[in-house]
Design an enzyme around this catalytic site. Structure first.
Site, PDB file in Angstrom:
ATOM      1  N   ALA A 265       0.845  -1.188   0.000  1.00  0.00           N
ATOM      2  CA  ALA A 265       0.000   0.000   0.000  1.00  0.00           C
ATOM      3  C   ALA A 265       0.880   1.237   0.000  1.00  0.00           C
ATOM      4  O   ALA A 265       2.102   1.137   0.178  1.00  0.00           O
ATOM      5  CB  ALA A 265      -0.894   0.015   1.231  1.00  0.00           C
ATOM      6  N   MET A 266       0.252   2.402  -0.212  1.00  0.00           N
ATOM      7  CA  MET A 266       1.027   3.631  -0.298  1.00  0.00           C
ATOM      8  C   MET A 266       0.303   4.774   0.408  1.00  0.00           C
ATOM      9  O   MET A 266      -0.890   4.994   0.207  1.00  0.00           O
ATOM     10  CB  MET A 266       1.269   3.958  -1.779  1.00  0.00           C
ATOM     11  CG  MET A 266       2.065   5.222  -2.006  1.00  0.00           C
ATOM     12  SD  MET A 266       3.729   5.123  -1.285  1.00  0.00           S
ATOM     13  CE  MET A 266       3.991   6.834  -0.855  1.00  0.00           C
ATOM     14  N   GLU A 267       1.074   5.530   1.199  1.00  0.00           N
ATOM     15  CA  GLU A 267       0.511   6.521   2.119  1.00  0.00           C
ATOM     16  C   GLU A 267       0.268   7.903   1.535  1.00  0.00           C
ATOM     17  O   GLU A 267       0.251   8.894   2.280  1.00  0.00           O
ATOM     18  CB  GLU A 267       1.447   6.652   3.335  1.00  0.00           C
ATOM     19  CG  GLU A 267       2.812   7.346   3.050  1.00  0.00           C
ATOM     20  CD  GLU A 267       3.957   6.423   2.725  1.00  0.00           C
ATOM     21  OE1 GLU A 267       3.709   5.277   2.296  1.00  0.00           O
ATOM     22  OE2 GLU A 267       5.111   6.835   2.905  1.00  0.00           O
ATOM     23  N   ASN A 268       0.037   8.047   0.226  1.00  0.00           N
ATOM     24  CA  ASN A 268      -0.200   9.369  -0.383  1.00  0.00           C
ATOM     25  C   ASN A 268      -1.118  10.223   0.493  1.00  0.00           C
ATOM     26  O   ASN A 268      -2.123   9.753   0.989  1.00  0.00           O
ATOM     27  CB  ASN A 268      -0.857   9.190  -1.750  1.00  0.00           C
ATOM     28  CG  ASN A 268      -0.238   8.072  -2.536  1.00  0.00           C
ATOM     29  OD1 ASN A 268       0.939   8.119  -2.835  1.00  0.00           O
ATOM     30  ND2 ASN A 268      -1.007   7.042  -2.827  1.00  0.00           N
ATOM     31  N   HIS A 300      -0.583   1.038   9.313  1.00  0.00           N
ATOM     32  CA  HIS A 300       0.735   1.502   8.864  1.00  0.00           C
ATOM     33  C   HIS A 300       0.599   2.747   7.978  1.00  0.00           C
ATOM     34  O   HIS A 300       1.257   3.769   8.223  1.00  0.00           O
ATOM     35  CB  HIS A 300       1.427   0.370   8.095  1.00  0.00           C
ATOM     36  CG  HIS A 300       2.777   0.719   7.554  1.00  0.00           C
ATOM     37  ND1 HIS A 300       3.944   0.425   8.221  1.00  0.00           N
ATOM     38  CD2 HIS A 300       3.149   1.360   6.414  1.00  0.00           C
ATOM     39  CE1 HIS A 300       4.969   0.859   7.514  1.00  0.00           C
ATOM     40  NE2 HIS A 300       4.519   1.434   6.405  1.00  0.00           N
ATOM     41  N   GLU A 301      -0.268   2.670   6.981  1.00  0.00           N
ATOM     42  CA  GLU A 301      -0.410   3.816   6.061  1.00  0.00           C
ATOM     43  C   GLU A 301      -1.004   5.016   6.790  1.00  0.00           C
ATOM     44  O   GLU A 301      -0.617   6.160   6.554  1.00  0.00           O
ATOM     45  CB  GLU A 301      -1.252   3.440   4.837  1.00  0.00           C
ATOM     46  CG  GLU A 301      -0.791   2.204   4.078  1.00  0.00           C
ATOM     47  CD  GLU A 301       0.691   2.171   3.744  1.00  0.00           C
ATOM     48  OE1 GLU A 301       1.296   3.241   3.581  1.00  0.00           O
ATOM     49  OE2 GLU A 301       1.248   1.055   3.671  1.00  0.00           O
ATOM     50  N   HIS A 304       1.614   6.785   8.810  1.00  0.00           N
ATOM     51  CA  HIS A 304       2.518   7.580   7.978  1.00  0.00           C
ATOM     52  C   HIS A 304       2.085   9.048   7.889  1.00  0.00           C
ATOM     53  O   HIS A 304       2.904   9.911   7.573  1.00  0.00           O
ATOM     54  CB  HIS A 304       2.585   7.026   6.556  1.00  0.00           C
ATOM     55  CG  HIS A 304       3.685   6.041   6.307  1.00  0.00           C
ATOM     56  ND1 HIS A 304       4.976   6.218   6.758  1.00  0.00           N
ATOM     57  CD2 HIS A 304       3.698   4.863   5.625  1.00  0.00           C
ATOM     58  CE1 HIS A 304       5.725   5.195   6.364  1.00  0.00           C
ATOM     59  NE2 HIS A 304       4.983   4.357   5.678  1.00  0.00           N
ATOM     60  N   GLU A 323      10.045   4.627   7.581  1.00  0.00           N
ATOM     61  CA  GLU A 323       9.569   3.242   7.524  1.00  0.00           C
ATOM     62  C   GLU A 323       9.844   2.465   8.813  1.00  0.00           C
ATOM     63  O   GLU A 323       8.969   1.779   9.326  1.00  0.00           O
ATOM     64  CB  GLU A 323      10.134   2.512   6.298  1.00  0.00           C
ATOM     65  CG  GLU A 323       9.664   3.091   4.961  1.00  0.00           C
ATOM     66  CD  GLU A 323       8.138   3.118   4.806  1.00  0.00           C
ATOM     67  OE1 GLU A 323       7.424   2.472   5.596  1.00  0.00           O
ATOM     68  OE2 GLU A 323       7.655   3.800   3.873  1.00  0.00           O
TER      69      GLU A 323
HETATM   70  N1  TRP Z   1       5.721   3.712   1.427  1.00  0.00           N
HETATM   71  C1  TRP Z   1       5.051   2.461   1.186  1.00  0.00           C
HETATM   72  C2  TRP Z   1       4.802   1.867   2.555  1.00  0.00           C
HETATM   73  O1  TRP Z   1       5.683   1.421   3.224  1.00  0.00           O
HETATM   74  C3  TRP Z   1       5.884   1.531   0.362  1.00  0.00           C
HETATM   75  C4  TRP Z   1       5.558   1.467  -1.083  1.00  0.00           C
HETATM   76  C5  TRP Z   1       4.362   1.291  -1.638  1.00  0.00           C
HETATM   77  C6  TRP Z   1       6.453   1.483  -2.154  1.00  0.00           C
HETATM   78  N2  TRP Z   1       4.467   1.176  -2.975  1.00  0.00           N
HETATM   79  C7  TRP Z   1       5.739   1.316  -3.322  1.00  0.00           C
HETATM   80  C8  TRP Z   1       7.809   1.622  -2.248  1.00  0.00           C
HETATM   81  C9  TRP Z   1       6.352   1.271  -4.578  1.00  0.00           C
HETATM   82  C10 TRP Z   1       8.422   1.585  -3.480  1.00  0.00           C
HETATM   83  C11 TRP Z   1       7.695   1.419  -4.631  1.00  0.00           C
HETATM   84  O2  TRP Z   1       3.743   1.862   3.041  1.00  0.00           O
HETATM   85 ZN    ZN Z   2       5.579   2.456   5.084  1.00  0.00          ZN
END
Ligand code: TRP
Ligand code: ZN
Length: 864
Positions: A265-268, A300-301, A304, A323
């Site tokens: 997942a990604m924390e945008n 986690h997200e 962040h 992280e």
């Molecule tokens: N920042 C994300 C997390 O730890 C990690 C992550 C999600 C990521 N997608 C990515 C890192 C693509 C590199 C490339 O929650």
């Molecule tokens: Zn993270």
């Protein structure tokens, strides 16, 4: 072959320079089309370092349509392979850049891509350069406005960061939505999603009384599987307020689940994007483990937002700043939500099975790396999980209260900034008064420290003297090592009474002594309780004293660890002398099982762990070189002994536990786990599949279905396993997330015709080489977990994995570089396997247009 290819070069931490320009605001317009998307970017640029006269903008794979400064077409720039060098004599100026590219052809799933009828972005770490020319580095913070234009019918939802500021319809069936994010952020936190979804809405009122709208976007038809994620989000928001006083800061929090995603997942900011695997859950389709993962990744997200977004990283070498800290925070959250010990054991397994291996291999790096070719290669167990262990040690040294003070000071000093790991440690030290000078070495030293322990008890003086010595073996990246500051938590326990005491000893020198007075003869000590430091411990323990620890220590981790040690020793005993030692090992296992099952251990989760063998990768790490098959077979042998010794107990557990209504709750999870573990042992020992078959047929939840299937996956019951797998596939054919479990069960099966099975799997109607979840389930499971078949003596397993990596190189380099991991350790292997694996690596190295991702790992492995 072209030998003139220049090798990609590494970037170094020591080369850091501030950007020199401020981007005061970013204003983006997206005109979305799958085959041709146009991006207009307006930047307000102000020079900070007046001696600079060139502005560098990163960009990759972009078609530059126009470039203007202050409204005029501008031509004083140079286009290079990695971006634009703009002659910039201005103090400040308005820059307008129009670019276009093809999202549909973007299979790397980095930048803006179009998959499964959805537009989606992934910018961390350096993906924004595939969207527009921009300083793609985390220390350039700006205020962002975004306007999205797209077909209204196909993409009714147009999402980006922050708050919605406007929307409208346009001719040609199009519509637009605009967004504004008031918090300054680097471009890696930018996000855009456009598509059609089911929307689940909820709300949360913060501790200060502000109302936040929560929105969860999932694939059409999946709304019924979203409530666990939403509940997890609300729990996370409450926990961060209670634990750290941290509140959410925007009026809306959106989460989108997508099917094509490289990681978890990604924390945008304000718009998390998730792999749908870590959002969707209901009892029929998700296991207890899935429920756990959804809750912890949502947390986690969310966490962040403060540790990562409000305070971000100065440069990517500082990745562990966000992280390591955020993993530590999600671990503490999970512990509070469920059982501390189950969580701690899970974390330690990751460290011992994966992180110790990484540190012992060609990719060894400190939690703050100093040299990087491809940043995507450094989202590692070292940066994440060892990083979290380092934060945990600070927590141990400062205590919960001191740690909280440190966090408060960290936010007070650095809110809105891009900072370094040193800044974090300084806040912790200044707020608590605890000296962390030597401790900082954990950030720059790689490798797993080894602590040697010897105990001496003096009956007359009643003194217990424990001699501790540390050393860190040289690693691939770093030969010289220094002494670390290692917190050694200990517990003195009593085998007869319930007396015990505990403390933390600071091991700072190469050798030191922990002396405890007034110790009674029946007392014993355990060290590194709760795994107080990420180290290997060398000490000699007899099976008898290990059993004492398993039964009488208060610290649950030490009890489990004692079991792990004994099981490891027994497995190695068989490995080293397969014929002579079996009877001895069998009777030792019988003795342990008798004690453990007779001891009335009420925590079923802990009991499960005490009756589970150490993982294969943990065992592998205990020797320099390895006969993989011998070790694998030794472990299987001990598993059989364990299964036989548990026959009566397993039968009792299987019959006792009736399935009640499904609840995802700690106690219920432990009950299901114990039952499924015992089912495994039962089938293994008796070769009878009736119980497993019955459980499979009657199961009302995925945990029990899968538990039954994997219990039937033994040599003796393979036909039954296959029969039920067919039924499973028929039932779940339409549901790829569930089908991934089926793919993985097949790919991990030890059968000699496995490569024929693999071909059937990859030609399955629902298999798609472009989808990372599918590739991981099939190829990843085989490479990481099918030990005997991946390492088959004829080398066919290595060749199969290499073929797939070479194919993936041009599709999705990030995924290719993850799956190559098991191939990097060829030096560890004995005999022909070593050459065979090395040869496959050489083949990968020779691939035309080898990605930086694979180049970095493969060349390090071959050079070692
Ligand atoms: N920042 C994300 C997390 O730890 C990690 C992550 C999600 C990521 N997608 C990515 C890192 C693509 C590199 C490339 O929650
Ligand atoms: Zn993270």
């Amino acid at each position: 072959m072209d030998n003139s290819v220049v090798s990609p070069t590494a970037r170094r931490l020591s080369d850091y320079k501030p950007y020199g320009f401020e981007i005061r605001s970013v204003d983006l317009t997206f005109e979305l089309e799958p085959a041709n998307t146009r991006v207009t970017s307006k930047l307000k640029v102000k020079k900070q370092n007046l001696r600079l006269n060139k502005l560098y903008l990163d960009g990759s794979g972009l078609e530059l349509v126009s470039f203007k400064i202050n409204g005029q077409v501008y031509e004083s720039y140079k286009k290079t392979a990695s971006g634009l060098e703009v002659v910039f004599p201005f103090e400040s100026a308005d820059v307008e850049i129009v670019t276009q590219f093809n999202p549909e052809q973007n299979k790397s799933l980095e930048g803006l891509y179009y998959a499964a009828s959805t537009f989606c972005t992934q910018c961390e770490a350096e993906g924004f350069r595939k969207i527009s020319y921009y300083p793609d580095r985390p220390d350039v913070l700006s205020v962002w406005s975004v306007k999205i234009v797209a077909d209204k019918h196909k993409y009714p939802y147009l999402l980006s960061n922050g708050n919605k500021t406007g929307e409208g319809t346009l001719p040609d069936g199009k519509h637009w939505v605009s967004w504004h994010d008031p918090f300054k952020k680097p471009c890696y936190l930018f996000a855009l999603v456009a598509g059609d979804f089911d929307l689940l809405s909820d709300e949360y009122t913060t501790q200060s009384g502000r109302k936040v709208n929560l929105e969860l976007y999932v694939d059409k038809g999946n709304a019924g599987r979203g409530s666990h994620a939403l509940e997890s989000l609300k729990k996370s928001m409450k926990w961060d307020e209670d634990t750290f006083g941290l509140e959410y800061d925007l009026d809306i929090y959106m989460i989108v689940a997508v099917d094509f995603f490289n990681m978890g997942a990604m924390e945008n900011k304000g718009l998390n994007v998730f792999n749908s695997k870590f959002v969707l859950a209901d009892e029929e389709s998700a296991t207890d483990e899935d429920y756990f993962n959804v809750e912890s990744i949502i947390a986690h997200e969310y966490f962040h937002n403060w540790t990562g977004n409000r305070v971000t990283c100065r440069d990517w070498f500082q990745l562990s700043l966000k992280e390591g800290l955020t993993v530590f925070r999600d671990q503490q959250f999970s512990s509070d939500m469920s059982s501390h010990i189950s969580n701690r054991i899970k974390q330690v397994r990751v460290m011992r099975e994966h992180q110790f291996a990484e540190d012992a291999g060609p990719m060894s790096h400190p939690i703050r790396p100093e040299e990087v070719i491809e940043m995507n290669n450094f989202y590692t167990v070292t940066v994440y999980d060892k990083g979290a262990e380092v934060i945990r040690m600070i927590h141990t040294l400062l205590g919960a209260e001191g740690f909280r003070k440190g966090m408060d000071l960290y936010f007070k000093r650095h809110d809105g900034q891009a900072v370094t790991c040193d800044d974090f440690v300084a806040a912790m030290q200044d707020a608590s008064g605890v000296d962390l000078e030597q401790f900082r070495r954990w950030y720059r030293q790689s490798g797993t420290p080894v602590v040697t322990v010897s105990k001496k008890y003096n009956k007359d003086t009643k003194k217990l003297v424990i001699k501790l010595e540390q050393r860190t073996p040289a690693t691939a990246d770093q030969k010289q090592k220094q002494d670390l500051h290692i917190p050694v938590a200990w517990e003195l326990f009593d085998k007869t009474e319930n007396k015990h005491s505990s403390g933390v000893f600071d091991l700072k020198q190469q050798a030191d002594q922990l002396i405890i007075d007034d110790v009674q003869q029946q007392q014993d000590i355990v060290l590194f309780t709760d795994f107080s430091a990420p180290v290997k411990i060398e000490q000699t323990t007899s099976t008898e004293s290990a059993i004492e620890v398993m039964l009488h220590a208060h610290d649950s981790f030490s009890r489990w660890d004692a079991a792990q040690t004994v099981y490891s020793d027994l497995i190695w005993q068989i490995n080293d002398s397969p014929d002579n030692s079996c009877a001895e090992v069998e009777s030792a296992i019988n003795a342990i099982v008798q004690k453990l099952t007779g001891a009335n251990i009420s925590d079923r989760g802990l009991l499960c762990e005490l009756l589970s063998l150490p993982g294969f990768d943990y065992l592998s790490e205990q020797r320099e070189t390895l006969d993989v098959l011998a070790l694998y077979q030794a472990r299987e042998k001990v598993k059989h002994f364990l299964a036989s010794a548990l026959t009566d107990f397993a039968a009792r557990v299987i019959n006792e536990v009736s399935s009640s209504e499904y609840r995802y709750a700690t106690e219920d999870v432990a009950i299901r786990r114990l039952k499924n573990l015992m089912l495994q042992y039962h089938v293994l020992a008796t070769e009878e599949f009736g119980h497993a078959e019955q459980q499979f047929t009657n199961a009302t939840n995925m945990t029990d279905s899968l538990g039954a299937l994997s219990a039937m996956r033994t040599e003796a019951t393979l036909p039954q396993f296959e029969r039920h797998m067919v039924a499973f596939e028929e039932r779940w054919r339409q549901d790829v997330l569930v089908l991934d479990k089926w793919f993985a069960l097949h790919a991990g099966t030890d059968r000699d015709d496995i490569l024929a099975t693999m071909d059937l799997l990859t030609s399955h109607q629902r298999f798609n080489f472009d989808n990372p979840n599918r590739v991981r389930s099939v190829v990843g499971t085989f490479a990481f977990y099918n030990i005997p078949q991946f390492h088959k003596a004829d080398g066919s397993g290595y060749q199969y994995v290499a073929d797939n990596i070479i194919r993936l190189n041009s599709v999705n380099p990030q995924v290719a570089a993850r799956i190559v991991t098991p191939m990097l350790r060829w030096k560890k292997l004995m005999g022909e396997r070593r050459d065979k694996m090395q040869n496959q690596l050489l083949r990968i190295a020779d691939t035309p247009d080898l990605s930086k991702d694979l180049f970095e790992k493969v060349s390090k492995s071959l050079a070692e």
